[in-house]
Design an enzyme around this catalytic site. Structure first.
Site, PDB file in Angstrom:
ATOM      1  N   ARG A   1       4.926   8.124  -4.494  1.00  0.00           N
ATOM      2  CA  ARG A   1       3.714   8.778  -4.981  1.00  0.00           C
ATOM      3  C   ARG A   1       2.488   8.064  -5.252  1.00  0.00           C
ATOM      4  O   ARG A   1       1.513   8.489  -4.731  1.00  0.00           O
ATOM      5  CB  ARG A   1       4.077   9.924  -6.013  1.00  0.00           C
TER       6      ARG A   1
ATOM      7  N   HIS B   1       2.581  16.814   1.167  1.00  0.00           N
ATOM      8  CA  HIS B   1       3.865  15.935   1.150  1.00  0.00           C
ATOM      9  C   HIS B   1       4.004  14.941  -0.165  1.00  0.00           C
ATOM     10  O   HIS B   1       3.122  15.083  -0.970  1.00  0.00           O
ATOM     11  CB  HIS B   1       3.852  15.096   2.454  1.00  0.00           C
ATOM     12  N   GLU B   2       5.408  14.574  -0.298  1.00  0.00           N
ATOM     13  CA  GLU B   2       5.591  13.978  -1.348  1.00  0.00           C
ATOM     14  C   GLU B   2       5.748  14.879  -2.618  1.00  0.00           C
ATOM     15  O   GLU B   2       5.216  14.434  -3.733  1.00  0.00           O
ATOM     16  CB  GLU B   2       5.105  12.783  -1.709  1.00  0.00           C
ATOM     17  N   GLY B   3       5.777  16.240  -2.525  1.00  0.00           N
ATOM     18  CA  GLY B   3       5.604  17.001  -3.703  1.00  0.00           C
ATOM     19  C   GLY B   3       4.420  17.692  -3.797  1.00  0.00           C
ATOM     20  O   GLY B   3       3.282  17.094  -3.880  1.00  0.00           O
TER      21      GLY B   3
ATOM     22  N   GLN C   1       3.416  18.743  -8.442  1.00  0.00           N
ATOM     23  CA  GLN C   1       2.836  18.060  -9.351  1.00  0.00           C
ATOM     24  C   GLN C   1       2.541  18.444 -10.791  1.00  0.00           C
ATOM     25  O   GLN C   1       2.696  17.739 -11.798  1.00  0.00           O
ATOM     26  CB  GLN C   1       1.724  17.147  -8.705  1.00  0.00           C
TER      27      GLN C   1
END
Lengths: 619, 619
Positions: free
Chosen positions: B322, B466-468, B473
């Site tokens: 992240r 992307h990546e959450g 978040q």
């Protein structure tokens, strides 16, 4: 709610568009004729525009050196639009028009903007012809405007140049009297033009047999040099192909050459061009005695209106042009809203949250059940439907300006002066943000070209730039509009807002919002005064954009409160889901959006010079 | 200021990166070795990445049915990166690494992100190998991780599925023990995988001789059904080509098939794929006695770590993943800032404003002389350089977590838990906004593909997804991180912020900002309590994103104040232009940005349920 039902609520229930039929100009109209126009446009947009929005994005205009190649769907869409009569809808019967109110015309055209903003630039053709109707000679109206309204020819606006965009006073296109023909032929005083025009939408194509360019250029002064500043600018009709007084293409090609296509981030269905005027690619021989011949002559152009009044003629059209940009931004916002709403109602993802966190044994949720997805949907709804209401309100003011009683005409004019920068800038900024939220709701899928939302976002990014950038709108608002006529425009607007507040104070459901709006209005008023407290334009305007953002939010809050009044008047118990939705969007705006104005006005009030004063070397 | 000088100031003057060389692990390093790494990466980025950023945008990956076709520049860039040793820079000497601090590695990698974010997905290869180092067996480390670090093979992360993105607990890829081989060969317990994985970056290509997929899949329970929820998820190494214990490609193709390429809005240089595991396109025969053969067998995968701990293994890597997304967003923001700064310094447009308005007789201004252009530049600078500072600070915490004293390790871990959602989300949102401002400064030109800024904006739009996603978040921050360990993470962060405030109070130039930050921090604290006052997650989390936005702005204000302290410590009289710029960006942030938190926190404090409670039919 569907776009159609939202439009009908705003048009008929809120703006009382039907009352316009009491006016002489609109006397043949009725709710039925208005609805018929909406029906036609909705259908054409659905059949000829929407299915091809991705096609025109991927099959960009190509230039083969001679001609611009466009996909077939662009021809079909344009033809269907021209056949519908919409190009001349607002014109007099004697021009072949249907004397439709501008409000209804704008509402009807919104279907095309939502379906495919870039397929057609029909608005430019109407705008061009309207300018000729307002400032051209009878003959220019009959030859050029009439053939644009009937769909034979298309029109453009040639203002910007490669080196002069926001600063039109620096254009360098020259127009010299065409020798002995200076008195002109039947089409008007004849000039020869030389120069380059940039960002010209629909600047070249084969969609129509001719293209009527409206071109800003400078006539040299007595010293042979262009007159400095805006006063030197005049307006010319420069047809792609030369025509005679009967509108026949008798003279061959005029010296207007396509120099290149602009390859854009979005809005790719519209051919955007760099045009060379009078550089000799299509030389036009001088007429007898003109002393001009061959390549050096320049493109032939006919003066419109008086020399030196070119910008004035253009600005005359600016309110409607800017409202139509605001409308374009709005409809892209609403298109994204509807796409993401449908996605959210159908895409399962995640599980309901129970006491101990997510419960994997329960069935999946659809993403509309997640709070943050709802927040993103309601934000889009409040941006898009609020912007639609504001733009239709402005369109209604245009009708008032054209057909109202004398006092109403003046008020409408003044309100439009103040509101137009907002009607253009606010949707450009916040409906773009709406499109970003529509992508976000789609997750990874929204980032692919398999879904429409990424295109809406790309298309919408243009609207903060063209027809006067955000910065230009803000300078116009704080530097001119709120000051003009001793601040009368601002007072007038405040009076209208106060009147809404007063009515809303009487409603239990609205009183708190009315108070909030009153405080916000006072805050904007105080900031306006504080900005100009020293009388220094540089200090006042240092934060013109934050001022415009706050001003816009107050205008939108007012719009929503006024819409809410119309809702409660018709459906006090909120028995219809659509009205529950409108009240929800209004509440969203007051809870989440209106409080943002304090941060924007903070720097305005303090005439904050942090940005203006930072030395260039420090950036 | 150049990116390099900004990086050096933050690394050495602010974060004291040189002090890391006192630690045993970094004992061979010095400012010189750090600078040499920066030099190398800056050079490769300039020569092999930046010139091809538009190339990879226009020459998207193609799939010919067998292989993915990429432009040559992608091969060259990858090779140069692998040759630099950066893939293993942070690894132990014994793994072929250089034991570089993560802080310096992150700073060095930032050059590639700024030059061309999508050419390489080298970060994924490092991240993949790091996960194997953390959770894999010795043999898995030697065979798979080592061959990724040395550049022979590449790596992917296969988490999402077409129907399961944010909700990983709903993945349906199955992993069944490979019959008699369940005890496994040398590479680990052997399973057969079947399922589809979506959004897999670098999921197929010919850049390397093999690809190591790290795949989340579910092992059926005793009833033969997948275990519900996250507890059923395990992690597997699934190589594209089967290998032996010496890392030789002896077994032919594994059953991992490219099912399709995703066509994206941006980030087009990266091959983004849908992969089919075990669907029989490349059937793998069962080993002797396995009872499996032919198409139905599934792709061979080796369990990493323990069954059911797949997500835990992945989350172990999440902080760094992240941070690297935050860094990507940041560098795109700064790339746009530098491009628009250069444009603003060179583009003439408009005239200086005199007492009576614009003065056409004076020479043209460059657009950096216009106040609103400066505002847009300073906003970008404060977003981009502030985000860079925060991300490097987080990278520094990773080093602390790995090599600090025991108490520092724990504090670093906890601070990272709280800050990571901000380090990822804040640049994704505000450096995207910065890119939009960079377009705006370019005017019409910014909307064309002839300038780089539109691509930065498109590329950056992915980072909120992307990546959450942003929403994920925000739930992580308000739903987990501020609550964990009795709120100790939040208290720890508040303590750090207080310490900066205390120091800043002693500076005349900073005291007012210190007070403003203290008030903002208190406001966030109060909102956190108010959000959870009823203990109902649905109420607390209804406005998790506005909470995260406000939290992020407070963290960034703190970062800027702390940077300003470092500036004044070294250059109290602000004799250097770069430091004047840093102070200007800090002031901008406090004047224009920090006041925005009140509007965001308003709805958090009131646990506003406007969005959550609107009936679905009302949207």
């Amino acid at each position: 709610m569907s776009l159609r039902s939202t439009l009908e609520f705003l048009l008929y229930d809120w703006l009382q568009a039907e009352s316009l039929t009491a006016r002489e100009r609109f006397g043949d109209h009725s709710r039925e004729t208005f609805d018929a126009v909406l029906d036609t446009c909705e259908r054409i947009a659905r059949e000829k525009y929407a299915p091809f929005n991705r096609t025109v994005d991927t099959q960009e205009p190509q230039f083969d050196g001679e001609k611009v190649i466009l996909p077939q769907c662009t021809y079909d869409a344009r033809q269907a639009y021209a056949d519908s009569g919409m190009l001349s809808a607002a014109q007099d019967y004697k021009m072949g028009g249907m004397q439709l109110p501008y409000t209804v015309e704008a509402a009807a055209n919104s279907f095309f903007a939502a379906a495919s903003i870039s397929i057609g630039s029909n608005m430019l053709t109407s705008g061009n012809a309207n300018a000729i109707m307002a400032h051209g000679s009878k003959m220019q109206q009959q030859v050029f405007a009439a053939n644009e309204f009937n769909g034979r020819w298309a029109g453009t606006m040639c203002l910007s140049e490669p080196q002069a965009g926001s600063s039109l006073s620096d254009i360098s296109t020259r127009a010299e009297p065409d020798g002995a023909d200076f008195e002109g032929d039947a089409l008007g005083p004849r000039y020869r033009l030389k120069g380059n025009k940039m960002w010209i939408s629909s600047g070249d194509h084969e969609l129509t047999e001719n293209i009527v360019h409206l071109v800003l250029a400078k006539i040299p002064g007595p010293d042979g040099k262009p007159v400095l500043g805006v006063k030197g600018i005049s307006l010319f009709i420069v047809p792609k192909k030369l025509v005679d007084a009967e509108g026949r293409l008798t003279g061959g090609r005029n010296d207007v050459a396509l120099a290149g296509l602009n390859h854009k981030l979005g809005w790719r269905g519209t051919t955007n061009t760099l045009l060379n005027f009078g550089e000799g690619k299509y030389p036009v021989r001088g007429s007898a005695g003109a002393g001009l011949d061959g390549a050096g002559g320049g493109a032939i152009g006919y003066l419109v209106g008086k020399p030196g009044e070119g910008l004035k003629c253009m600005f005359h059209m600016m309110n409607e042009a800017r409202i139509s940009i605001g409308m374009a931004a709005t409809m892209l916002g609403l298109a994204g809203y509807h796409a993401s709403l449908e996605y959210a109602q159908n895409r399962p993802q995640g599980r309901p949250t129970g006491a101990g966190g997510k419960d994997a044994t329960r069935p999946q949720s659809r993403i509309i059940e997640h709070a943050d997805v709802r927040r993103m949907l309601l934000a889009q709804k409040s941006y898009g439907e609020g912007a639609l209401a504001l733009n239709l309100f402005c369109a209604r003011l245009v009708d008032e300006q054209h057909t109202g009683a004398p006092e109403a005409v003046d008020e409408a004019r003044l309100l439009l002066e103040v509101l137009t920068p907002i009607a253009k800038s606010w949707p450009s900024e916040f409906c773009l943000e709406a499109n970003s939220l529509a992508i976000q709701i789609h997750g990874g899928y929204g980032y692919t070209r398999d879904f429409p939302v990424e295109q809406y976002w790309r298309d919408n990014r243009l609207n903060m730039i063209h027809e006067g950038t955000h910065g230009i709108q803000a300078m116009d608002l704080l530097g001119r509009k709120v000051l003009m006529e001793g601040g009368r425009g601002l007072q007038l607007l405040a009076g209208r807002i106060d009147s809404t507040i007063e009515k809303a104070m009487r409603h239990e459901m609205l009183a708190a919002y009315a108070k909030q709006l009153a405080a916000a209005l006072a805050e904007v008023g105080a900031a306006t005064k504080a900005a100009w407290a020293t009388g220094e334009a540089q200090e006042a305007l240092a934060n013109a954009v934050p001022y415009m953002q706050a001003f816009g939010h107050v205008v939108l809050a007012w719009t929503w409160l006024d819409v809410a009044l119309a809702v409660l008047e018709r459906d006090a118990s909120l028995s219809m889901a659509a009205n529950v939705g409108r009240m929800g969007a209004m509440r969203y705006f007051f809870h989440y959006e209106l409080p943002r104005i304090s941060a924007w006005l903070n720097v305005v009030r303090q005439r904050d010079m942090t940005c203006a004063q930072l030395p260039e070397s420090a950036f």
